[in-house]
Design an enzyme around this catalytic site. Structure first.
Site, PDB file in Angstrom:
ATOM      1  N   SER A  21       0.614  -1.718   0.076  1.00  0.00           N
ATOM      2  CA  SER A  21       0.320   0.358  -0.047  1.00  0.00           C
ATOM      3  C   SER A  21       0.863   1.260   0.237  1.00  0.00           C
ATOM      4  CB  SER A  21      -0.696   0.357   0.954  1.00  0.00           C
ATOM      5  OG  SER A  21      -0.441   0.113   2.322  1.00  0.00           O
ATOM      6  N   LYS A  81       0.937   4.205   6.974  1.00  0.00           N
ATOM      7  CA  LYS A  81       0.753   5.471   6.021  1.00  0.00           C
ATOM      8  C   LYS A  81       1.032   7.068   5.749  1.00  0.00           C
ATOM      9  CE  LYS A  81      -2.756   2.266   4.889  1.00  0.00           C
ATOM     10  NZ  LYS A  81      -2.940   1.243   3.929  1.00  0.00           N
TER      11      LYS A  81
END
Length: 278
Positions: free
Chosen positions: A42, A119
């Site tokens: 991701s 993230k």
């Protein structure tokens, strides 16, 4: 003449040494740095599956999330950070806290599951965040974007889970070149980083998210292959992340392996050792 230690005394000393070592390691991991393996794609190309890094826990101060969770499925051991430091989880503040900056790559606890996520910090408290046609808007203004060619990787199983990458030029056969569009994104504070796109996805078109006070908005750099704040928690995303759930900032990759095990030395990525994270 000193007395020779008995077998029982030797065992006791060994146990004490192990306990002291574990205590020192626990304190070090709680207060300073926590090891973290990248399990998914991701955050490509910033972080690749198999990258190993230390999370800087001093960057944002301390909360209950600073305590380590110990999970060993093989023996049924599941000790959560809340089990150890739940007494600190009574408000949304931090001890010796410092504010994170937009663009930081952050490890945090999922607000519902407690799983560790990594993230990029996109939205600060009070911000309005929206994605329109794949372009990120912060407080109504589009971020800077510059085309930067393609990101290329081999279509092959990656990491211990053996997951295969998603490709913009799909379908791609095993061993073929898997391509994604690459752009350089620039935030209002000047932070620049690479992002990847696969195609037109539902997450490329969102409503406006108003980030609540004391919370943050996160997105993965691999924009079309990331479960992040664009999805509410009940839909498998992370939603808005409270300040207390931040664990620390990822600053540098220490080691990297492209194989299913770090013991497969022929898969080590020596060009990523000690690589700074932008």
């Amino acid at each position: 003449m000193t007395a020779k230690p008995t077998a029982g005394q030797s065992i006791l000393e060994t146990v004490k040494t192990i306990v002291y070592a574990l205590l020192i390691a626990g304190v070090f991991r709680t207060l300073f740095f926590q090891p973290f393996w990248i399990p998914s794609g991701s955050m490509k190309e910033t972080l690749l599956i198999g990258d190993f890094l230390f999370v800087n826990k001093m960057a944002y101060g301390y909360s209950y999330a600073s305590c380590p969770s110990v999970r060993i499925g093989a023996i049924g051991l599941n000790i959560d950070a809340e089990d150890i430091c739940g007494f600190l989880d009574n408000d949304n503040t931090r001890l010796l806290g410092s504010d994170p900056e937009r663009g930081d790559v952050v490890v945090f606890r999922h607000p519902v599951t407690g799983t560790d996520f990594i993230k990029r910090l996109v939205g600060l408290p009070g911000d309005s965040i929206q994605v329109k046609d794949g372009v990120l808007f912060i407080n109504g203004t589009a971020v800077g974007l510059e085309d930067a060619g393609n990101f290329e990787e081999a279509m092959a199983p990656q990491g211990p889970q053996g997951s295969r990458p998603r490709c913009e030029n799909a379908p791609v056969g095993l061993g073929g070149a898997c391509l994604k569009s690459r752009q350089i994104e620039t935030f209002p504070n000047g932070n620049t980083h690479a992002i990847l796109n696969i195609g037109n996805q539902s997450a490329d078109h969102t409503g406006v998210y108003k980030v609540p006070e004391g919370h943050f908005f996160f997105m993965g750099d691999n924009r079309d292959n990331s479960s992040d704040s664009r999805l509410v928690q009940t839909a498998g995303g992370v939603g808005f992340v409270p300040l207390k759930n931040l664990i620390g900032r990822a600053d540098r990759i220490m080691f990297s392996s492209a194989g299913r095990s770090m013991l497969f030395f022929w898969t080590w990525r020596s060009d990523r050792y000690f690589k700074g994270i932008e």
